[in-house]
Design an enzyme around this catalytic site. Structure first.
Site, PDB file in Angstrom:
ATOM      1  CD  GLU A  18     -17.923  76.572 -45.636  1.00 37.79           C
ATOM      2  OE1 GLU A  18     -18.043  76.936 -44.460  1.00 37.79           O
ATOM      3  OE2 GLU A  18     -17.493  75.434 -45.960  1.00 37.79           O
ATOM      4  CE  LYS A  20     -21.694  70.269 -54.281  1.00 36.12           C
ATOM      5  NZ  LYS A  20     -21.255  69.471 -55.436  1.00 36.12           N
ATOM      6  CE  LYS A 117     -11.621  56.848 -58.400  1.00 37.81           C
ATOM      7  NZ  LYS A 117     -12.494  57.025 -57.277  1.00 37.81           N
ATOM      8  CD  GLU A 484     -28.688  55.007 -60.143  1.00 40.06           C
ATOM      9  OE1 GLU A 484     -27.932  55.695 -59.430  1.00 40.06           O
ATOM     10  OE2 GLU A 484     -28.272  54.125 -60.908  1.00 40.06           O
ATOM     11  CB  CYS A 516     -18.008  66.951 -51.656  1.00 43.01           C
ATOM     12  SG  CYS A 516     -17.088  68.479 -51.849  1.00 43.01           S
ATOM     13  CD  GLU A 605     -11.544  53.664 -56.808  1.00 46.67           C
ATOM     14  OE1 GLU A 605     -12.142  53.983 -55.795  1.00 46.67           O
ATOM     15  OE2 GLU A 605     -11.811  54.133 -57.920  1.00 46.67           O
ATOM     16  CG  HIS A 694     -16.642  63.235 -65.697  1.00 46.39           C
ATOM     17  ND1 HIS A 694     -16.290  62.091 -66.381  1.00 46.39           N
ATOM     18  CD2 HIS A 694     -17.023  62.839 -64.463  1.00 46.39           C
ATOM     19  CE1 HIS A 694     -16.458  61.051 -65.582  1.00 46.39           C
ATOM     20  NE2 HIS A 694     -16.889  61.479 -64.417  1.00 46.39           N
TER      21      HIS A 694
END
Length: 753
Positions: A18, A20, A117, A484, A516, A605, A694
């Site tokens: 919700e 997002k 990260k 993709e 997510c 990471e 981004h």
């Protein structure tokens, strides 16, 4: 000495994502700020109630964030970069979104802050920026407002606050260089003010997160803890909270602090409970992080009970999750497609709360019958045929050094590749994915739900691949990708086609902002029953004379971005995946695909938090990549891609991957990352990302040219590629076309000199 339980934090996105949906609706201008804020309030109330119903005594407040909790802390402290500030100096939720995304419904667009990260997890935070002479003041009162909300609902709460030293450690100095630790005395008054406000509200305990205390910190940083906490003591009780590793190496520093309690991660750390009990001041509370907040496996509660029982009654004791449950999906009970056997092996955030309730009750009563009953499926799993595949174990045992070596060195391979591909100087390409439009997502969803048959689905995907090839040819890119369209997620897609993985319907965890991910779960030995990517790569290549890259996700990234098994080492899982994907490389090559990209964005990471543990990890991480790639012939060009990375401390290992071309994310750090490659004299080809995918902002030709010229000062131009920072999946087509057109134009300008 009654034992209570608590969590360090809870997932914030909501069972149906919700948060997002509300964020993205607000960003798109389809809902108001008030509607967005209302969704946040509703989610917080629901999550507190769910934890309480599951048996949690002390609820975390302040773990909710509109983007990430480090960015929330930056706003709390009034640390807003000049370029993101409102004209009147005020701070609002759009200020926060401009720092995270580069734009918001109000205010001028400006370059987003750098993202990286959060320790060694798959969660990200916006890196705080520090400038010389910076002022701090309490500016953003989200924490206090949320505490008021929770108290009004009648909850017993424990505010969560990122500690001052970890906050400074996570940031970066911009402009004139100075020691960011020197800002400590400037931010402490804000912390004092926040703690005073919490004390006014009758708060007894505050969870102050200092995960930096599990690192091998420089002595000056360790020395800063005592004066900092001397300044913070007295207004409320402080639970000094650490996680992701043990604290024993820094325990002398910790025990000298004027705090009232310590939380330790007893899942990921190697701390001995008896030793901790002996060394901690006798009046301190010990919060034992016994339930893994970072995985999905049901806990062996009998084992957890045995781990802690000897100190019961000897000091104040709480039982807790190892870290925030943010890193775990919310609720296993809504998973209807997992078969009963596999489902019985798991516990998501709400089930972990139930585990903490069971553990608390057993420790208080001494009755362990419920623990044995809860732990029974774990015993059964140890002997399940779903877990063990003798053929995989045999193949893994037979690996030799030869299996991780290409036939010839890079110089020989590069010559063969130049002869085969005849690419121009400054060759242009993209990282792999193209915009995942509503049409593409609907197509996949309809197929998944059974509303679309396989033939119509394949026709639809083929059409989107064709469109991606046409777009790239029109733009004049040199090395193409198929886009993709068939992939929902770069890890989930491979997991779905490999044996040894299972998937959830609603196992979402937050990556950053509104992003997510639904990580696959490795439940057993990994193998490849059939080719995975070959058919679509071959189809895409049939549509063009230009080379089309085969696209694979590398073994370490699949491991790091999945929930791994806990019964074998990470090395074993990575090498099993590498062997499965090695067969995919061979099949792509046989199908005529000459350039194969093996993405390893997670290599760095995955590093252990302590440098002393790095070598062993890097050795098997590099070996896994090489096992995956080494089957390729000399004239097959192997690419790899890495993002959110700082490379200078692992350059030996990056070079040891022996990829023919590496593409990296560099635009947000203004090509800073290339310093490492220059100093190391990196021998192979490199594509420094020239714009930040981004952010929806479109870079100008001049901007890209300037970055490439900057790159050419560090890396010989004949070894440079031109590409975006990352895949374009989350972008829309209009800005993608505009940005790529400018990128191609910049490369063409440079070719002309």
């Amino acid at each position: 000495m009654t034992i209570i339980n608590h969590t360090l934090g809870f997932p914030r996105v909501g069972l149906r994502r919700e948060l997002k949906k509300a964020q993205e609706s607000y960003w798109a201008g389809n809902s108001t700020r008030e509607e967005l804020l209302a969704v946040g309030r509703e989610l917080r109330a629901r999550h507190w109630d769910q934890q309480k119903q599951a048996g949690i005594d002390l609820l975390p407040v302040g773990d909710f964030a509109w983007y990430d909790h480090v960015l929330t802390t930056s706003l709390l402290l009034g640390n807003v970069p000049q370029r993101h500030q409102n004209n009147d100096g005020s701070v609002d939720i759009d200020t926060l979104f401009r720092i995270g995304r580069g734009r918001a419904p109000t205010g001028e667009p400006a370059a987003a802050a750098e993202m990286t990260k959060w320790f060694n997890t798959n969660y990200h935070y916006m890196v705080p920026e520090f400038v010389k002479g910076q002022q701090f003041k309490l500016t953003w009162t989200q924490l206090l407002e949320e505490v008021d909300e929770a108290l009004a609902l009648g909850h017993k709460v424990k505010p969560v606050l990122l500690g001052p030293i970890t906050y400074l450690w996570l940031g970066k100095v911009k402009g004139e260089q100075f020691d960011r630790l020197s800002l400590l005395n400037d931010i402490l008054p804000v912390y004092q003010q926040v703690l005073a406000e919490l004390a006014k509200r009758g708060i007894e305990w505050v969870q102050i997160d200092e995960p930096a205390l599990v690192l091998e910190l420089p002595q000056a940083w360790l020395n800063a803890y005592k004066p900092a906490y001397d300044a913070l003591q007295g207004q409320v009780k402080l639970l000094l909270t650490t996680y992701f590793e043990g604290v024993t190496p820094n325990l002398d520093t910790i025990t000298a602090l004027p705090v009232q309690g310590l939380h330790v991660d007893l899942v990921h750390g190697k701390d001995d409970v008896a030793e901790l009990h002996k060394r901690l001041p006798s009046d301190w509370l010990l919060s034992a992080g016994l339930i893994n907040g970072r995985n999905v496996w049901r806990a062996d509660l009998t084992e957890k009970y045995a781990q802690i029982k000897d100190i019961v009654g000897k000091r104040d004791l709480w039982v807790a999750s190892s870290c925030s449950l943010l890193h775990s999906p919310i609720d296993l009970s809504v998973e209807t497609r997992l078969d009963a056997e596999v489902k019985s092996w798991f516990a998501f955030a709400l089930q972990k709360c139930h585990e903490l309730a069971l553990l608390r009750d057993a420790l208080n009563s001494g009755d362990t019958a419920a623990l044995a009953e809860w732990s029974a499926p774990i015993q059964a799993r140890r002997h399940s045929t779903r877990v063990h595949n003798p053929a995989v174990e045999k193949r893994l045992a037979a690996i030799t050094a030869q299996d991780s070596q290409r036939a010839n060195v890079y110089e020989v391979r590069a010559e063969a590749q130049r002869a085969r591909f005849k690419l121009p100087a400054w060759p242009t390409t993209t990282i792999g994915s193209f915009p995942q439009t509503t049409e593409i997502r609907t197509l996949r969803l309809d197929f998944k739900k059974g509303n679309l048959d396989a033939n119509n689905y394949r026709t639809g995907i083929a059409e989107h691949i064709k469109q991606a090839i046409v777009e790239q040819e029109r733009l004049g890119l040199d090395v193409l990708v198929h886009g993709e369209a068939e992939r929902n997620d770069m890890v989930e897609y491979f997991g779905e086609h490999l044996d040894g993985f299972v998937f959830t319907q609603n196992g979402w965890v937050q990556s950053y902002g509104s992003r997510c991910v639904k990580p696959p779960i490795v439940i057993g030995d990994v193998s490849r029953p059939a080719p995975i990517t070959v058919e679509w790569a071959k189809y895409a290549q049939s549509l063009t004379d230009k080379p089309v890259k085969g696209m694979l996700t590398g073994p370490v990234t699949i491991l790091c971005w999945s929930f791994p098994r806990e019964d074998v080492s990470r090395e074993t899982i990575a090498k099993q995946i590498a062997l499965a994907l090695r067969d995919e490389v061979a099949d792509l090559e046989a199908a005529g695909i000459g350039i194969i990209q093996i993405d390893e964005p997670a290599l760095r990471e995955g590093l252990p938090l302590r440098r002393s543990d790095w070598d062993a990890y890097l050795q098997w991480g590099v070996e896994a990549f090489r096992i995956n790639a080494a089957v390729a012939k000399d004239d097959t060009q192997i690419h790899t891609h890495m993002c959110y990375c700082e490379f200078n401390d692992i350059m030996d290992s990056i070079a040891a991957l022996d990829a023919d071309v590496i593409t990296i994310e560099t635009s947000r750090s203004d090509m800073e990352l290339l310093e490492s490659f220059e100093e190391f004299d990196y021998p192979n080809e490199i594509g420094p990302g020239v714009y930040d995918i981004h952010s929806p902002n479109v870079p100008s030709v001049e901007w890209i040219e300037a970055l490439l010229k900057k790159a050419a000062k560090r890396i010989p131009a004949e070894r440079l590629w031109v590409n975006p920072d990352c895949g374009l999946k989350t972008r829309g087509w209009p800005e993608t076309r505009a940005a790529l057109a400018n990128m191609v134009q910049a490369a063409q300008n440079l070719r002309r000199g």
